[in-house]
Structure formats: structure tokens, C-alpha cells
Motif scaffolding. Sequence first.
Motif, PDB file in Angstrom:
ATOM      1  N   ALA A  79       5.283  11.983  15.658  1.00  0.00           N
ATOM      2  CA  ALA A  79       6.076  10.754  15.778  1.00  0.00           C
ATOM      3  C   ALA A  79       7.005  10.609  14.586  1.00  0.00           C
ATOM      4  N   GLN A  80       8.257  10.265  14.861  1.00  0.00           N
ATOM      5  CA  GLN A  80       9.212   9.981  13.795  1.00  0.00           C
ATOM      6  C   GLN A  80       8.970   8.567  13.283  1.00  0.00           C
ATOM      7  N   THR A  81       8.756   8.419  11.984  1.00  0.00           N
ATOM      8  CA  THR A  81       8.493   7.124  11.373  1.00  0.00           C
ATOM      9  C   THR A  81       9.462   6.911  10.209  1.00  0.00           C
ATOM     10  N   PRO A  82       9.511   5.698   9.652  1.00  0.00           N
ATOM     11  CA  PRO A  82      10.362   5.477   8.472  1.00  0.00           C
ATOM     12  C   PRO A  82      10.021   6.389   7.312  1.00  0.00           C
ATOM     13  N   ASN A  83       8.787   6.922   7.289  1.00  0.00           N
ATOM     14  CA  ASN A  83       8.370   7.827   6.218  1.00  0.00           C
ATOM     15  C   ASN A  83       8.588   9.288   6.555  1.00  0.00           C
ATOM     16  N   GLY A  84       9.157   9.560   7.734  1.00  0.00           N
ATOM     17  CA  GLY A  84       9.302  10.934   8.154  1.00  0.00           C
ATOM     18  C   GLY A  84       8.329  11.261   9.278  1.00  0.00           C
ATOM     19  N   LEU A  85       8.165  12.535   9.559  1.00  0.00           N
ATOM     20  CA  LEU A  85       7.342  12.980  10.678  1.00  0.00           C
ATOM     21  C   LEU A  85       5.859  12.833  10.359  1.00  0.00           C
ATOM     22  N   MET A  86       5.134  12.130  11.249  1.00  0.00           N
ATOM     23  CA  MET A  86       3.684  12.002  11.132  1.00  0.00           C
ATOM     24  C   MET A  86       3.048  12.406  12.449  1.00  0.00           C
ATOM     25  N   ASN A 119       0.825  -1.211   0.000  1.00  0.00           N
ATOM     26  CA  ASN A 119       0.000   0.000   0.000  1.00  0.00           C
ATOM     27  C   ASN A 119       0.857   1.258   0.000  1.00  0.00           C
ATOM     28  N   ARG A 120       1.926   1.248   0.828  1.00  0.00           N
ATOM     29  CA  ARG A 120       2.821   2.407   0.863  1.00  0.00           C
ATOM     30  C   ARG A 120       3.504   2.613  -0.477  1.00  0.00           C
ATOM     31  N   ALA A 121       3.940   1.497  -1.082  1.00  0.00           N
ATOM     32  CA  ALA A 121       4.618   1.607  -2.373  1.00  0.00           C
ATOM     33  C   ALA A 121       3.677   2.185  -3.424  1.00  0.00           C
ATOM     34  N   ARG A 122       2.413   1.760  -3.378  1.00  0.00           N
ATOM     35  CA  ARG A 122       1.440   2.285  -4.335  1.00  0.00           C
ATOM     36  C   ARG A 122       1.233   3.779  -4.127  1.00  0.00           C
ATOM     37  N   ASP A 123       1.129   4.204  -2.836  1.00  0.00           N
ATOM     38  CA  ASP A 123       0.963   5.634  -2.544  1.00  0.00           C
ATOM     39  C   ASP A 123       2.165   6.448  -3.015  1.00  0.00           C
ATOM     40  N   LEU A 124       3.361   5.843  -2.919  1.00  0.00           N
ATOM     41  CA  LEU A 124       4.589   6.542  -3.308  1.00  0.00           C
ATOM     42  C   LEU A 124       4.876   6.444  -4.797  1.00  0.00           C
ATOM     43  N   GLY A 125       4.101   5.626  -5.505  1.00  0.00           N
ATOM     44  CA  GLY A 125       4.340   5.453  -6.931  1.00  0.00           C
ATOM     45  C   GLY A 125       5.567   4.625  -7.236  1.00  0.00           C
ATOM     46  N   VAL A 126       5.886   3.657  -6.361  1.00  0.00           N
ATOM     47  CA  VAL A 126       7.076   2.829  -6.524  1.00  0.00           C
ATOM     48  C   VAL A 126       6.677   1.428  -6.961  1.00  0.00           C
ATOM     49  N   ASP A 127       7.332   0.915  -7.996  1.00  0.00           N
ATOM     50  CA  ASP A 127       7.139  -0.463  -8.441  1.00  0.00           C
ATOM     51  C   ASP A 127       8.070  -1.354  -7.628  1.00  0.00           C
ATOM     52  N   ARG A 171       7.437  12.041   1.771  1.00  0.00           N
ATOM     53  CA  ARG A 171       8.458  12.929   2.307  1.00  0.00           C
ATOM     54  C   ARG A 171       8.298  14.340   1.742  1.00  0.00           C
ATOM     55  N   ARG A 172       7.929  14.432   0.462  1.00  0.00           N
ATOM     56  CA  ARG A 172       7.731  15.746  -0.155  1.00  0.00           C
ATOM     57  C   ARG A 172       6.489  16.431   0.397  1.00  0.00           C
ATOM     58  N   LYS A 173       5.433  15.648   0.636  1.00  0.00           N
ATOM     59  CA  LYS A 173       4.209  16.228   1.197  1.00  0.00           C
ATOM     60  C   LYS A 173       4.464  16.784   2.594  1.00  0.00           C
ATOM     61  N   GLY A 227      32.948  13.524  -5.082  1.00  0.00           N
ATOM     62  CA  GLY A 227      31.608  13.431  -5.641  1.00  0.00           C
ATOM     63  C   GLY A 227      30.530  13.942  -4.707  1.00  0.00           C
ATOM     64  N   ALA A 228      29.279  13.824  -5.157  1.00  0.00           N
ATOM     65  CA  ALA A 228      28.120  14.264  -4.398  1.00  0.00           C
ATOM     66  C   ALA A 228      26.939  13.392  -4.791  1.00  0.00           C
ATOM     67  N   ALA A 229      25.978  13.310  -3.918  1.00  0.00           N
ATOM     68  CA  ALA A 229      24.782  12.499  -4.185  1.00  0.00           C
ATOM     69  C   ALA A 229      23.566  13.403  -4.197  1.00  0.00           C
ATOM     70  N   GLU A 230      22.705  13.201  -5.153  1.00  0.00           N
ATOM     71  CA  GLU A 230      21.454  13.941  -5.242  1.00  0.00           C
ATOM     72  C   GLU A 230      20.305  13.006  -4.900  1.00  0.00           C
ATOM     73  N   THR A 231      19.413  13.462  -4.036  1.00  0.00           N
ATOM     74  CA  THR A 231      18.248  12.675  -3.644  1.00  0.00           C
ATOM     75  C   THR A 231      16.989  13.447  -3.994  1.00  0.00           C
ATOM     76  N   LYS A 232      16.155  12.851  -4.798  1.00  0.00           N
ATOM     77  CA  LYS A 232      14.912  13.510  -5.183  1.00  0.00           C
ATOM     78  C   LYS A 232      13.893  13.299  -4.061  1.00  0.00           C
ATOM     79  N   ILE A 233      13.355  14.375  -3.543  1.00  0.00           N
ATOM     80  CA  ILE A 233      12.364  14.300  -2.471  1.00  0.00           C
ATOM     81  C   ILE A 233      11.006  14.076  -3.117  1.00  0.00           C
ATOM     82  N   ILE A 234      10.467  12.883  -2.905  1.00  0.00           N
ATOM     83  CA  ILE A 234       9.226  12.499  -3.580  1.00  0.00           C
ATOM     84  C   ILE A 234       8.237  11.919  -2.582  1.00  0.00           C
TER      85      ILE A 234
END
Length: 326
Positions: free
Chosen positions: A195-202, A43-51, A106-108, A96-103
Motif C-alpha cells: 500500500a502506498q502511504t504518506p510514509n512510502g510503500l508499506m 509517535n511517527r515523529a518520534r520514530d523519525l527523530g523529528v522535533d 523512507r530510508r528503511k 539551482g537544485a534541491a537535495e533531499t536527505k533520505i532519512i
Amino acid sequence: EKAAPAPVAKAAPAAPKADAKPVPALTGRQPGERPLASPAVRNRARDLGVDLVFVPGSGPAGRIEHADLDAYVARGGSLPAATSGSTASTYARAEGAAETKIIGLRRKIAEKMAESVRRIPHITYVEEIDMTAVEELRAHLNATKAKDQPKLNVLPFIARAIVVALRDQPTINSHYDDEAGVLTTHAPVHLGIAAQTPNGLMVPVVRHAEALDPYATALEIARVSGAAKDGSAKREELSGSTITITSLGTLGGVVHTPIINHPEVAIVGPNKIAERVVVKDGQMVVRKMMNLSSSFDHRIVDGHDAAVFVQKIKNLLENPATLWMN
């Protein structure tokens, strides 16, 4: 003696079919293989648009856990880089450097935080509270509790202090619609618990906190916070709070400036409890002290009213026998 049989040459592995669906090698799955994951993860993957077919799993038999999904999203939808067998020097230069797209979620969360700061003129008020009596009462209650009762941490006491303090200042238990110019003051106290969760602050919600004793409060805080962390919380359990507590627990630091959970008008932020030397009745004594950091919407709550509210919470916590007397 008989001669040993000649070794049989092993056949070379068959080449993959040209029409096989490409799957990232690091997932460890065969093309077309359905990834293992719980319904909550799916369900979380579907909400995040992740295959999930592209997400490596760290659980048994390659099962995808919440942490695997979080790591994949944090990398912006890429697989972890392969590691070499050599260990890098402690003082090796990093390049080097790493870029992380906030999606996704986490973006919400980021957008909601930015909206709160942009729309609400915050006033933050900090007061120190002597928590010695609360800690003594809490230790006594935990030592004498029934088997079916939970151990109490400090949050049920703070929650009760907020509930009682709101009786004298109900306007602080409100939502403010600044576009319509309407303030909605709520009779029930639906207490948000940041609460801090794996998805960020909820912010799961303890509904009708005014009707709960300390043990029921502790159970409900644990239930809704746990549901937020494992992804099983329902939509109604993550919305509708009227005032919020944000606590960093033992990492609470000395002071912080909490951001109001829009459209609420107040947030209460306890910091860590620490032993300090203070002067009490003319004597230097060691007490268990805690700073309370609280923010208010200055359009609705004047500085004086904010101070009165926090001082009421302070008085209740320093005299915890009064918390459930009325």
C-alpha cells in the motif's frame, strides 16, 4: 463642534527576550508553545527523530497533520522557502537544485528494497487474464449486497485465487532464509497488501486469508490498508506476510516487474483492467482484460512452477464461480 480626539500612538512591540527558545518563524508558534498534533503523528515523529516544534502545521489552529510531517521529512528537515507575490513566467528559466536527505522510514524502505533485489534472483512472469466474468459477478454482488456488507473491488477475487492456487503449490507460500539454507512453508496464507502511504510503500497484512469470504476479505484489506496510511497500524499488522499482492489500481499500467518482499518467495502484481478487442471462439469481441505481473525467487520456484501457479490463478479468475466452491 468638538474637535476629534488626537490619535493615540501605538506602543512598539516588545522585543523578544534574549533567552527565548528560537522557533522557525514559518511555524507560526510562539517560543515555548507546544505544537498541536495527534498521538499518531507524535509517535511517527518520534520514530523519525523529528522535533515537532520545527514542523509547520496546516491543520486547524496550526495542528500538524501526517502530510505536514511527510513534507518536512521530504525537505530533509527544513522549512518551505518563502514565496514571492509575483507569478513566475511560464517559460522562465529554472536555476539551482534541491537535495533531499533520505532519512527515517523512507530510508528503511529503500534499504529493504535494495536488499531484496541484491539477495533474490527474480524471475518475472506475465500473463493476460480475461476479467469480464469477474467484473460481471462483482457488479451483481455489489448490486445485491446487504447494507452492512462492503462494496467489492477486484482485490478479494485475486486474493481468493491466490489462496486456492497455493493449495497445489504450497512451496510458493514460504519464507526462505538463504543464510541458514532453510525454507519455511506456511500452512496459513497471511496476505501482504502493498500500500502506498504518506510514509512510502508499506505492506499491511491480511491474516488467514484462506478463512475469509469476499466481504470479510474486502473489509480486512480496507482496515489494514487504512491503518497503514493513517499511521495507526500496529507492528504485527505490518509484518509476517507469507505472499504479497502489489496493485497500482487504476494506475496499474500494462505491465510491471514487482520486487519480492524478502524473505517471501513470490509476489503477485495485477495491472489495470482495460477493454480490449480479442478473438474469442473465432469472433472479435470486446473483453475486460488484465495483465498479471508476478515475480518469484528463482532459487525456490522454477520457471515451470511459476507458470503453473499463474495459469491456475488465470483459470480461477476466468471462471470465478469456482473461487469459493472448494
